[in-house]
Design an enzyme around this catalytic site. Structure first.
Site, PDB file in Angstrom:
ATOM      1  N   GLY A  34       1.153  -1.500   0.098  1.00 47.13           N
ATOM      2  CA  GLY A  34       0.192  -0.138   0.465  1.00 47.13           C
ATOM      3  C   GLY A  34       0.574   1.467  -0.526  1.00 47.13           C
ATOM      4  O   GLY A  34       0.458   2.112  -0.024  1.00 47.13           O
ATOM      5  N   ALA A  69      15.167   2.789   5.960  1.00 49.23           N
ATOM      6  CA  ALA A  69      13.517   2.173   6.517  1.00 49.23           C
ATOM      7  C   ALA A  69      13.777   2.415   7.552  1.00 49.23           C
ATOM      8  O   ALA A  69      14.832   1.603   8.300  1.00 49.23           O
ATOM      9  CB  ALA A  69      13.095   1.129   5.772  1.00 49.23           C
ATOM     10  N   TYR A 138      15.000   7.417  19.664  1.00 50.99           N
ATOM     11  CA  TYR A 138      15.775   6.767  18.519  1.00 50.99           C
ATOM     12  C   TYR A 138      17.104   7.123  17.514  1.00 50.99           C
ATOM     13  O   TYR A 138      18.072   6.361  17.477  1.00 50.99           O
ATOM     14  CB  TYR A 138      15.320   8.101  17.301  1.00 50.99           C
ATOM     15  CG  TYR A 138      15.865   8.015  15.931  1.00 50.99           C
ATOM     16  CD1 TYR A 138      15.996   7.726  14.666  1.00 50.99           C
ATOM     17  CD2 TYR A 138      16.990   9.612  15.900  1.00 50.99           C
ATOM     18  CE1 TYR A 138      16.071   7.949  14.103  1.00 50.99           C
ATOM     19  CE2 TYR A 138      17.338   9.829  14.633  1.00 50.99           C
ATOM     20  CZ  TYR A 138      17.249   8.967  13.559  1.00 50.99           C
ATOM     21  OH  TYR A 138      17.825   9.312  12.677  1.00 50.99           O
ATOM     22  N   LYS A 142      19.597   3.620  16.208  1.00 50.04           N
ATOM     23  CA  LYS A 142      20.780   3.584  15.038  1.00 50.04           C
ATOM     24  C   LYS A 142      21.753   3.229  16.296  1.00 50.04           C
ATOM     25  O   LYS A 142      22.419   2.936  14.470  1.00 50.04           O
ATOM     26  CB  LYS A 142      20.448   5.451  14.676  1.00 50.04           C
ATOM     27  CG  LYS A 142      19.176   5.638  13.932  1.00 50.04           C
ATOM     28  CD  LYS A 142      19.355   4.850  12.831  1.00 50.04           C
ATOM     29  CE  LYS A 142      17.508   5.005  12.136  1.00 50.04           C
ATOM     30  NZ  LYS A 142      18.292   4.431  10.390  1.00 50.04           N
ATOM     31  N   LEU A 183      12.329  21.478  10.995  1.00 50.21           N
ATOM     32  CA  LEU A 183      12.772  23.115  10.419  1.00 50.21           C
ATOM     33  C   LEU A 183      12.266  23.131   9.394  1.00 50.21           C
ATOM     34  O   LEU A 183      11.103  24.366   9.028  1.00 50.21           O
ATOM     35  CB  LEU A 183      14.049  23.022  11.337  1.00 50.21           C
ATOM     36  CG  LEU A 183      14.268  24.649  11.359  1.00 50.21           C
ATOM     37  CD1 LEU A 183      12.747  25.195  12.199  1.00 50.21           C
ATOM     38  CD2 LEU A 183      15.445  25.206  11.176  1.00 50.21           C
ATOM     39  N   ARG A 208      22.452  24.925  13.416  1.00 51.16           N
ATOM     40  CA  ARG A 208      22.422  23.740  12.871  1.00 51.16           C
ATOM     41  C   ARG A 208      23.455  23.088  11.559  1.00 51.16           C
ATOM     42  O   ARG A 208      23.739  24.508  10.975  1.00 51.16           O
ATOM     43  CB  ARG A 208      21.159  22.918  12.956  1.00 51.16           C
ATOM     44  CG  ARG A 208      20.485  22.954  14.161  1.00 51.16           C
ATOM     45  CD  ARG A 208      20.851  21.676  15.139  1.00 51.16           C
ATOM     46  NE  ARG A 208      19.931  21.612  16.450  1.00 51.16           N
ATOM     47  CZ  ARG A 208      20.351  22.236  17.381  1.00 51.16           C
ATOM     48  NH1 ARG A 208      21.298  23.053  18.087  1.00 51.16           N
ATOM     49  NH2 ARG A 208      19.995  21.820  18.672  1.00 51.16           N
TER      50      ARG A 208
END
Length: 313
Positions: A34, A69, A138, A142, A183, A208
């Site tokens: 989908g 992914a 998160y 990783k 941002l 940043r």
């Protein structure tokens, strides 16, 4: 080279497919049932990185994988850490399992990693030698994925590279970043009338490092070509340019011709400066960031967004 791209329907995934095609490779888009098909006319496969069997069916026919992914929102990861671990870590372990099986030639693997694995180090810019100290789920997922890839690569069954991205923005082939929690996409969404206002924490002087998605995609191509069996390497990918939140606002106003509606929030508990030291990837792989000027990042993002959505008069 025949290269599977997981997360191919996403913002970065489509840019990576375009970069692989430009380099003469044969990308295979791996998307969920989908899911949106990439704009490019390429071969696709349906599956989910959390489903070992769907990976096993397609990985046998490719030379390498660009693994994009993942779940990527820091704040969201605090609310659903197990969801992030199942997707980002289990998905990577499944991929490593099928890639690590005996093959005529060891496979190549490039992982989309993140600067979040470093946490908030005081020394700036951040090099790959900085300690791994994630401060959110998160980043922790990783970091775990990077370590797992390094461990499997050490067996000689594959060659792996982790690309630790800083802040990716811009657009390739008119495909905008629709994640308005970031941002630059949020600023542009406000300017296009798709969001009411931008919340700015503190005085807007936080700095940043922004890299154009086209430059990030090129890093994936160089990395998949450079993977060496038995080795794992990490590379930071950032422009190295110091860009404050106020710089982004000023540039957005100049490009769009209208003031950015903002809401001033109290200062947040976040680092004042996060910059990439990308000398390693520049020196070892010859990577450059020719598109990562702030004005080009914003201009490309603005053109893509306003072509995808009806901009207000």
């Amino acid at each position: 080279m025949r290269v599977l791209v997981t997360g191919a329907a996403g913002f970065l995934g489509q840019a990576v497919i375009a970069a692989l095609l430009d380099r003469g490779h044969e990308p295979v888009a791996f998307i969920r049932e989908g899911g949106r098909l990439p704009r490019q006319q390429v071969e696709s496969a349906i599956g989910d990185v959390r489903d070992l069997e769907s990976l096993r069916a397609v990985v046998q026919s490719v030379d390498g994988v660009c693994h994009l992914a993942a779940l990527t929102r820091v704040r969201e990861s605090f609310a659903g850490p197990l969801w992030y671990w199942r997707t980002n870590v289990l998905g990577t372990l499944n991929l490593l399992e099928v890639l690590g099986r005996k093959r005529p030639e060891p496979a190549r693997l490039v992982l989309a990693s993140t600067a979040a694995v470093y946490g908030t180090p005081e020394t700036q810019p951040i090099s790959e030698d900085a300690p791994i100290a994630p401060t959110n789920p998160y980043g922790a997922t990783k970091a775990a994925a990077d370590l797992a890839a390094a461990n499997v690569a050490a067996t000689g069954r594959l060659g792996a590279i982790s690309l630790r991205a800083f802040n990716i923005a811009g657009a390739v082939d008119g495909h905008p970043d629709r994640d308005f929690t970031r941002l630059i996409p949020k600023v542009l969404a406000v300017q296009a009338g798709l969001a009411e206002e931008l919340g700015v924490n503190g005085d807007g002087t936080a700095v940043r490092d922004f890299v154009h998605v086209a430059d990030m995609a090129h890093a994936f191509v160089l990395a998949i070509e450079a993977c060496t069996p038995g080795e794992w390497r990490a590379y930071n990918v950032g422009s190295g340019r110091e860009t404050s939140i106020n710089d982004v606002l000023a540039a957005a106003e100049q490009i769009t011709g209208r003031p950015v509606r903002i809401k001033r929030n109290p200062p947040a508990n976040e680092p004042r400066v996060l910059l990439a030291d990308s000398r390693r990837i520049r020196e070892e792989l010859g990577w450059q960031a020719p598109n990562s000027d702030l004005s080009q990042i914003l201009s490309d993002g603005w053109k893509a967004l306003t072509s995808a959505y009806a901009a207000p008069e």
